[in-house]
Design a protein around this motif. Sequence first.
Motif, PDB file in Angstrom:
ATOM      1  N   ASP A 190     -10.000 -30.546   3.647  1.00 25.73           N
ATOM      2  CA  ASP A 190      -9.995 -29.790   2.398  1.00 25.73           C
ATOM      3  C   ASP A 190      -9.478 -30.685   1.280  1.00 25.73           C
ATOM      4  OD1 ASP A 190      -9.889 -28.037   0.334  1.00 25.73           O
ATOM      5  OD2 ASP A 190      -8.603 -26.562   1.320  1.00 25.73           O
ATOM      6  N   ALA A 192     -10.316 -29.939  -2.108  1.00 24.02           N
ATOM      7  CA  ALA A 192     -10.604 -29.237  -3.366  1.00 24.02           C
ATOM      8  C   ALA A 192      -9.560 -29.584  -4.427  1.00 24.02           C
ATOM      9  CB  ALA A 192     -10.607 -27.729  -3.114  1.00 24.02           C
ATOM     10  N   GLU A 193      -9.985 -29.580  -5.663  1.00 25.33           N
ATOM     11  CA  GLU A 193      -9.081 -29.813  -6.800  1.00 25.33           C
ATOM     12  C   GLU A 193      -8.354 -31.145  -6.729  1.00 25.33           C
ATOM     13  OE1 GLU A 193      -6.971 -26.323  -8.318  1.00 25.33           O
ATOM     14  OE2 GLU A 193      -8.026 -25.160  -6.809  1.00 25.33           O
ATOM     15  N   TYR A 210     -16.292 -28.929   8.455  1.00 21.87           N
ATOM     16  CA  TYR A 210     -16.011 -28.304   7.160  1.00 21.87           C
ATOM     17  C   TYR A 210     -15.508 -29.361   6.183  1.00 21.87           C
ATOM     18  CZ  TYR A 210     -13.393 -25.262   3.889  1.00 21.87           C
ATOM     19  OH  TYR A 210     -12.879 -24.637   2.777  1.00 21.87           O
ATOM     20  N   ASN A 212     -14.497 -29.494   2.068  1.00 23.58           N
ATOM     21  CA  ASN A 212     -14.382 -28.806   0.785  1.00 23.58           C
ATOM     22  C   ASN A 212     -14.017 -29.830  -0.282  1.00 23.58           C
ATOM     23  OD1 ASN A 212     -13.904 -27.089  -1.366  1.00 23.58           O
ATOM     24  ND2 ASN A 212     -12.838 -25.560  -0.110  1.00 23.58           N
ATOM     25  N   SER A 214     -14.719 -29.031  -3.602  1.00 22.03           N
ATOM     26  CA  SER A 214     -14.936 -28.282  -4.850  1.00 22.03           C
ATOM     27  C   SER A 214     -13.899 -28.699  -5.895  1.00 22.03           C
ATOM     28  CB  SER A 214     -14.849 -26.782  -4.568  1.00 22.03           C
ATOM     29  OG  SER A 214     -13.591 -26.455  -4.045  1.00 22.03           O
ATOM     30  N   THR A 234     -20.254 -26.590   6.867  1.00 20.63           N
ATOM     31  CA  THR A 234     -19.929 -26.035   5.554  1.00 20.63           C
ATOM     32  C   THR A 234     -19.599 -27.154   4.573  1.00 20.63           C
ATOM     33  OG1 THR A 234     -18.966 -24.124   6.657  1.00 20.63           O
ATOM     34  CG2 THR A 234     -18.418 -24.419   4.341  1.00 20.63           C
ATOM     35  N   ASP A 236     -18.581 -27.453   0.511  1.00 27.04           N
ATOM     36  CA  ASP A 236     -18.329 -26.777  -0.765  1.00 27.04           C
ATOM     37  C   ASP A 236     -18.286 -27.806  -1.886  1.00 27.04           C
ATOM     38  OD1 ASP A 236     -17.618 -25.183  -2.863  1.00 27.04           O
ATOM     39  OD2 ASP A 236     -16.158 -23.999  -1.727  1.00 27.04           O
ATOM     40  N   MET A 266     -22.234 -24.626  -0.829  1.00 27.47           N
ATOM     41  CA  MET A 266     -21.817 -23.883  -2.015  1.00 27.47           C
ATOM     42  C   MET A 266     -21.828 -24.828  -3.182  1.00 27.47           C
ATOM     43  SD  MET A 266     -19.071 -21.603  -0.167  1.00 27.47           S
ATOM     44  CE  MET A 266     -19.533 -22.414   1.308  1.00 27.47           C
TER      45      MET A 266
HETATM   46  C1  LIG Z   1     -12.853 -24.525  -1.168  1.00 31.49           C
HETATM   47  O1  LIG Z   1     -11.655 -24.589  -1.911  1.00 31.49           O
HETATM   48  C2  LIG Z   1     -11.599 -23.699  -2.999  1.00 31.49           C
HETATM   49  C3  LIG Z   1     -10.347 -23.995  -3.792  1.00 31.49           C
HETATM   50  O2  LIG Z   1      -9.221 -23.982  -2.982  1.00 31.49           O
HETATM   51  C4  LIG Z   1     -11.637 -22.281  -2.454  1.00 31.49           C
HETATM   52  O3  LIG Z   1     -11.589 -21.352  -3.509  1.00 31.49           O
HETATM   53  C5  LIG Z   1     -12.919 -22.086  -1.661  1.00 31.49           C
HETATM   54  O4  LIG Z   1     -12.946 -20.809  -1.079  1.00 31.49           O
HETATM   55  C6  LIG Z   1     -13.051 -23.144  -0.584  1.00 31.49           C
HETATM   56  N1  LIG Z   1     -14.367 -23.043   0.017  1.00 31.49           N
HETATM   57  C7  LIG Z   1     -14.575 -22.615   1.269  1.00 31.49           C
HETATM   58  C8  LIG Z   1     -15.969 -22.592   1.740  1.00 31.49           C
HETATM   59  O5  LIG Z   1     -13.671 -22.282   2.001  1.00 31.49           O
END
Ligand SMILES: *[C@@H]1O[C@H](CO)[C@@H](O)[C@H](O)[C@H]1NC(C)=O
Length: 369
Positions: A190, A192-193, A210, A212, A214, A234, A236, A266
């Motif tokens: 993960d 993200a950010e 997985y 992420n 994003s 997955t 994202d 996503m």
């Molecule tokens: C990816 O991370 C974002 C931010 O934390 C979160 O909102 C989103 O649900 C995550 N995506 C998945 C597929 O879990």
Amino acid sequence: MLFKSVRRLHRLEDRTQHLSMKFLTINGAFSLMLCATIVPDVLVHGSPQSSYLVLDQEQPSKKCGYSKWHSLLQVDCSNRGLDKIPQKLNSNIQAMYMASNRLRDLPSDSFAPYKSLAYLYLDDNFIGEIDESMEYPEYLQVLDLSKNGLHDVPSSVFDLPSLKKIYLSKNKLKDGTFDINVTSPIELIDLAENSLTKIPSVGLQPSLLYLNVSYNKISHVTTEDLAQFCSLQTLDLTNNPLAFDPTNCECYHFASWISERKIKLMPGVPCNNDTFEACGKLGFSNETTTSFERCLDVIKVRAAQLKARSTWITVVSCISAFLVCLVVGLYCVHKRNKKRSKKLKTQQKLTASNANTELLNGNLPETPP
Ligand SMILES: *[C@@H]1O[C@H](CO)[C@@H](O)[C@H](O)[C@H]1NC(C)=O
Ligand SMILES: *[C@@H]1O[C@H](CO)[C@@H](O)[C@H](O)[C@H]1NC(C)=O
């Protein structure tokens, strides 16, 4: 504050519940005494919040709490204002919750006493740096470092032999951190950010399910980037400034890869269908197919190793079961023989003594009538 003292009283009561009525009255008196000591506290310190803090510093509520979850010994130290990892907890803990504390930097021996740690949650702290020579618990499976101030993560963590999930969202990570070859059996990343501008190039990752990324700054994704993750389920990519070159077939290829591999993407495929017809005849690049095949090969090799290992385990356990049976059988036979020889001996003794008495009787002169 009041809630807290009430809760404490409840806990006291829980403890005494099973005792006799006599104790209950003592407990009541004690509660009254406790109230009497707490009330002036509020008065002295003014706002309830300040007295809450004072209480927290003095009372054992700051201590970490232990609990069991499916035979897993876990300790909850979250939200206790800690600025370092406590060193005197039960050394057998397997899960540690340290979220929402004041951790800034982690000395390399922070986790030295905890050899069995498999789950480590350090999210929502102020960690800006991790020591290069950090001694991670050897069997760590899950590491949560999200919501910190990390600019980099030393690569050694990605060589842990059991690491499956790493949460690094809401940090300040850049592409450079991931110019590495991850050797852990990683399943979830993960990111993200953060501040990535491309998909992390971490080598072939056959177990990655997985990813992420994003809320980063990724403008470009290619099938070559994704082919090294041949089990990916997955992906994202929400909120990235993705821009595909409209003069070639990159978006088409990307979209085809996603649909062929059945990857859950996503926020959906970012290109329109117009270009598709022209691109349809072109296959994926050589690099893409090579990476993908090599990734599949790793899976095959691992499966073969696993099979070989399980065959060995079966063979070894059959042999040991046989040996155990043999030993037990021999022991039983030995015991029976011992019993039998003992019986024989007593019988011999008995017949001998009988003979003796008979002999004796025979020798006695007949009593006159
Ligand atoms: C990816 O991370 C974002 C931010 O934390 C979160 O909102 C989103 O649900 C995550 N995506 C998945 C597929 O879990
Ligand atoms: C790609 O692979 C094909 C078939 O294996 C080969 O003929 C071709 O030369 C390769 N192209 C490049 C650029 O490596």
